[in-house]
Design a protein around this motif. Structure first.
Motif, PDB file in Angstrom:
ATOM      1  N   LEU A  22     -56.005  -8.535   0.624  1.00 38.86           N
ATOM      2  CA  LEU A  22     -55.574  -9.432   1.697  1.00 38.86           C
ATOM      3  C   LEU A  22     -55.923 -10.868   1.352  1.00 38.86           C
ATOM      4  N   ILE A  24     -57.111 -13.750   2.911  1.00 37.51           N
ATOM      5  CA  ILE A  24     -57.732 -14.164   4.166  1.00 37.51           C
ATOM      6  C   ILE A  24     -58.175 -15.627   4.088  1.00 37.51           C
ATOM      7  N   SER A  46     -52.985  -7.467  17.224  1.00 36.91           N
ATOM      8  CA  SER A  46     -53.145  -6.279  16.394  1.00 36.91           C
ATOM      9  C   SER A  46     -54.292  -5.408  16.893  1.00 36.91           C
ATOM     10  N   LEU A  48     -56.359  -4.240  14.999  1.00 35.39           N
ATOM     11  CA  LEU A  48     -57.460  -4.530  14.079  1.00 35.39           C
ATOM     12  C   LEU A  48     -58.091  -5.898  14.321  1.00 35.39           C
ATOM     13  N   ASP A  49     -57.700  -6.565  15.385  1.00 34.10           N
ATOM     14  CA  ASP A  49     -58.142  -7.946  15.593  1.00 34.10           C
ATOM     15  C   ASP A  49     -59.649  -8.090  15.702  1.00 34.10           C
ATOM     16  N   PHE A  52     -61.202  -8.794  12.327  1.00 34.01           N
ATOM     17  CA  PHE A  52     -60.989 -10.120  11.754  1.00 34.01           C
ATOM     18  C   PHE A  52     -61.654 -11.225  12.577  1.00 34.01           C
ATOM     19  N   LEU A 149     -55.826 -15.645  15.583  1.00 27.12           N
ATOM     20  CA  LEU A 149     -55.589 -14.724  14.480  1.00 27.12           C
ATOM     21  C   LEU A 149     -54.097 -14.638  14.217  1.00 27.12           C
ATOM     22  N   THR A 152     -52.435 -10.417  11.201  1.00 27.25           N
ATOM     23  CA  THR A 152     -53.018  -9.095  11.420  1.00 27.25           C
ATOM     24  C   THR A 152     -52.008  -8.113  11.993  1.00 27.25           C
ATOM     25  N   GLN A 153     -50.998  -8.644  12.715  1.00 19.61           N
ATOM     26  CA  GLN A 153     -49.988  -7.777  13.312  1.00 19.61           C
ATOM     27  C   GLN A 153     -49.176  -7.036  12.254  1.00 19.61           C
ATOM     28  N   LEU A 155     -50.280  -5.448   9.813  1.00 20.83           N
ATOM     29  CA  LEU A 155     -50.984  -4.237   9.411  1.00 20.83           C
ATOM     30  C   LEU A 155     -50.855  -3.128  10.456  1.00 20.83           C
ATOM     31  N   THR A 157     -49.779  -2.982  14.849  1.00 20.45           N
ATOM     32  CA  THR A 157     -49.627  -3.602  16.165  1.00 20.45           C
ATOM     33  C   THR A 157     -48.912  -2.657  17.110  1.00 20.45           C
ATOM     34  N   ILE A 171     -53.697 -13.421   5.911  1.00 20.91           N
ATOM     35  CA  ILE A 171     -54.333 -13.330   7.226  1.00 20.91           C
ATOM     36  C   ILE A 171     -55.012 -14.665   7.503  1.00 20.91           C
TER      37      ILE A 171
END
Length: 237
Positions: A22, A24, A46, A48-49, A52, A149, A152-153, A155, A157, A171
């Motif tokens: 990634l 980042i 996301s 996963l937010d 991050f 952020l 991330t979406q 990956l 969402t 990211i």
């Protein structure tokens, strides 16, 4: 507070970043205080937010305690991890208990992470926000720090399958200047504006793909408009 679980989870997340390669970018990490309480208020695009947003606080050597749906804590795999990292379960039928737990954490010098939109934004713009972030920061007397952020979406969402097979996804994590919380409609409006302004900056500096599903409609993407997203959230088509 013992943190035996959090460091290995961070190490696992960094390994995931490396495996996925990634790209980042973190800007504004110095805005997270190295000591004392603070509320990190992030946009939400996301599942996963929290990984991050927490990563953005790590340069200041802070471990963020996120407020998250209590259903996650009931999961046999995620639950022990969430409890081990001292995240805060939010049961909407008993919201005051969650609020008091977060307030206590802030008063003992912890950083608490909140997604004030409450749910993922399908339109990838900032939705109307809830008042909890402002109220907590104001009552605890700690700074309110906006976080944007972006990327991330792509990956994982809402409404899309999880895809951790992609590589080289950019990211962006932008951490804005802390400001004094002000409970009420005007304070919530200010927080929403700070979040959208940061998100606009993140999106403007991001590699654009016209028609991409992960880009907002106003930037030429095919994501739902805010009105369409609201209809989807209500169960419409």
């Amino acid at each position: 507070m013992s943190d035996r679980v959090y460091p290995p989870v961070i190490a696992a997340a960094k390994l995931m970043f490396k495996v996925l390669d990634l790209r980042i970018t973190v800007e504004g990490a110095h805005h997270v205080p190295r000591t004392g309480g603070a509320v990190l208020a992030s946009n939400h695009v996301s599942y996963l937010d929290f990984i991050f947003a927490g990563y953005g606080a790590h340069p200041s050597k802070r471990l963020t305690r996120f407020m998250a749906k209590h259903e996650i804590f009931a999961n046999k795999i995620a639950g022990p991890l969430m409890r081990g990292m001292h995240h805060i379960p939010v049961d909407r039928s008993a919201g005051q208990a969650s609020y008091q737990q977060a307030l206590s954490a802030l008063r003992t010098g912890e950083v608490v992470g909140i997604f004030p939109e409450a749910t993922i934004s399908r339109s990838f713009t900032v939705k109307d926000i809830k008042s909890g972030a402002n109220r907590l920061a104001h009552e605890a007397g700690v700074p309110l720090i906006p976080v944007a952020l972006w990327g991330t979406q792509r990956l994982w969402t809402k409404g899309r399958p999880k895809d951790l097979t992609q590589r080289h996804i950019p990211i962006t994590i932008l951490i804005g200047e802390p400001f004094e919380a002000s409970p009420g409609d005007s304070g919530d409006s200010l927080l929403r504006k700070r979040l959208q302004d940061l998100l606009d900056v993140a999106q403007a500096g991001y590699p654009n793909e016209p028609g991409a599903w992960w880009a907002p409609a106003h930037l030429g993407g095919s994501a739902p408009t805010p009105e369409e997203a609201a209809r989807l959230d209500r169960g419409g088509r």
